[in-house]
Write an enzyme that holds these catalytic residues in place. Structure first.
Site, PDB file in Angstrom:
ATOM      1  N   SER A 171      -7.049  19.639 -31.105  1.00 36.17           N
ATOM      2  CA  SER A 171      -8.510  19.711 -31.088  1.00 36.17           C
ATOM      3  C   SER A 171      -9.065  18.327 -31.411  1.00 36.17           C
ATOM      4  O   SER A 171      -8.785  17.379 -30.690  1.00 36.17           O
ATOM      5  CB  SER A 171      -8.988  20.779 -32.080  1.00 36.17           C
ATOM      6  OG  SER A 171     -10.389  20.897 -32.066  1.00 36.17           O
ATOM      7  N   HIS A 198      -9.112  21.579 -27.199  1.00 37.40           N
ATOM      8  CA  HIS A 198     -10.466  22.118 -27.304  1.00 37.40           C
ATOM      9  C   HIS A 198     -11.456  21.112 -26.713  1.00 37.40           C
ATOM     10  O   HIS A 198     -11.616  20.009 -27.233  1.00 37.40           O
ATOM     11  CB  HIS A 198     -10.837  22.380 -28.770  1.00 37.40           C
ATOM     12  CG  HIS A 198     -10.022  23.444 -29.409  1.00 37.40           C
ATOM     13  ND1 HIS A 198      -9.930  23.590 -30.780  1.00 37.40           N
ATOM     14  CD2 HIS A 198      -9.256  24.442 -28.887  1.00 37.40           C
ATOM     15  CE1 HIS A 198      -9.146  24.611 -31.064  1.00 37.40           C
ATOM     16  NE2 HIS A 198      -8.727  25.143 -29.927  1.00 37.40           N
ATOM     17  N   ASP A 294      -6.458  27.102 -35.285  1.00 41.65           N
ATOM     18  CA  ASP A 294      -6.036  27.629 -33.989  1.00 41.65           C
ATOM     19  C   ASP A 294      -4.584  27.240 -33.725  1.00 41.65           C
ATOM     20  O   ASP A 294      -4.184  26.102 -33.932  1.00 41.65           O
ATOM     21  CB  ASP A 294      -6.942  27.087 -32.879  1.00 41.65           C
ATOM     22  CG  ASP A 294      -6.740  27.808 -31.557  1.00 41.65           C
ATOM     23  OD1 ASP A 294      -6.205  28.930 -31.576  1.00 41.65           O
ATOM     24  OD2 ASP A 294      -7.131  27.244 -30.515  1.00 41.65           O
TER      25      ASP A 294
END
EC number: 3.1.1.61
Length: 352
Positions: A171, A198, A294
């Site tokens: 991310s 992301h 995540d």
């Protein structure tokens, strides 16, 4: 509690005012200066030494890209780029992240974005997060590439299967981390690589194109239904979940627009958990820099149902944000935690 000191650099008086108001309305943040172009902004950064800077990509006189380069060379501070959703804006943003910017915020409707308040929570969140990042000068970053790293541990685990697949989740800070890892993988690597970064729609295509231009392997934005090939990295398109599925004797990409998982689409959890259904493959999973957790749930499902998984996580030494790796480490799911510079060689070692 000390406030985060911010400088807002934007050529639009309207955008300077509204972004300053958004930040000043958070009791944790203080806007110490605004600037109308890159040159003015650079001078104020040097003069005031802020904790974080927001920087518009497109400006006259000295644009955001030039200003970023000067800031990173002369007075490194965390920078969050503000970008339009256009193809050119996405390309510039990916370049900026590669050149040292910590993160970016997408203006909902162009350079002068009247609806910027739609992302005000994201602006505050990313500015506060960026202020905690220790940035390095361009010279330090390039020197770091040549520093020796710790010895990679020897893995006493033999490959169970002839075929392998590599999966990566990341991310905040991911584009730069992916560049470091993917550029060091050989063209003839004997596995496909599937990646969730992301990022909003449009930006993942620019990221894939940029990486493809500098890597020995092929890098592309994933397409629904395509068969995975060794020596190619597939980046999940923004706005889509990506999974891997069996198609006969091969593996294929499956994209869908089911609801976000814990706020993310694409989701690392979704990718990792899909790998539990892939049989007769060695699986190498990597969790790189990123905010939040995540990847942890998906990796847990994968490891519960598959005994052929080796899991790596980027260490706090190099992670721009040690959130996603830390969550997986704390859950006891990681076999090897190591600096970013060690990861490519370990991936290659596992595939030979």
């Amino acid at each position: 509690m000390r406030k985060v000191r911010a400088i807002v650099i934007d050529d639009s008086a309207f955008m300077r005012k509204i972004i300053s108001d958004i930040l000043d309305n958070d009791p944790r943040i203080e806007v110490v200066a605004v600037a109308r172009n890159g040159e003015d902004g650079l001078n104020k950064v040097i003069q005031l030494s802020p904790d974080v800077v927001t920087l518009d990509v497109h400006m006259p006189k000295m644009d955001g890209m030039q200003a970023l380069q000067r800031i990173m060379n002369e007075h490194p501070v965390p920078v969050v780029m503000l970008s339009s959703v256009t193809k050119a804006g996405a390309e510039k943003t990916i370049q900026a992240i590669s050149n040292g910017a910590v993160d970016f915020i997408m203006k909902p409707s162009g350079s002068i974005s009247l609806d910027i308040r739609n992302v005000e929570d994201e602006i505050r969140k990313k500015v506060i997060l960026a202020s905690t990042v220790r940035v390095k000068s361009t010279q330090e970053a390039s020197e770091e590439d040549f520093q020796s790293t710790r010895t990679v541990p020897t893995i006493n685990r033999e490959k169970k299967y002839r075929r392998s697949i590599v999966s990566i989740g990341t991310s905040t800070g991911g584009p730069k981390a992916l560049q470091k890892v993917l550029t060091e993988l050989p063209k003839d690597i004997q596995a496909p690589i599937v990646i969730v970064q992301h990022m909003p729609p449009g930006f993942t295509k620019s990221l894939a194109d940029r990486l493809n231009s500098i890597c020995a392997i092929s890098v592309k934005e994933a397409v629904h239904g395509e068969i995975l090939q060794s020596g190619t990295a597939y980046i999940a398109p923004g706005g889509f979940h990506m999974q891997v599925e069996n198609v006969g004797m091969s593996l294929a990409i499956a994209l869908d627009k089911s609801p976000p998982l814990k706020g993310h689409r694409p989701s690392v959890n979704k990718l990792f958990s899909s790998l539990q259904h892939i049989k007769n493959y060695n699986k190498i999973t990597c969790i790189l820099t990123g905010m939040g957790n995540d990847g942890t749930d998906g990796l847990q499902q994968l490891r519960l149902n598959e005994g052929s998984t080796i899991s790596l996580a980027e260490s706090a030494d190099t992670a721009i944000v040690y959130g996603m790796p830390k969550a997986a480490v704390n859950a006891g799911l990681i076999d090897y935690e190591m600096s970013l510079h060690e990861i490519p060689s370990l991936i290659v070692k596992q595939l030979t």
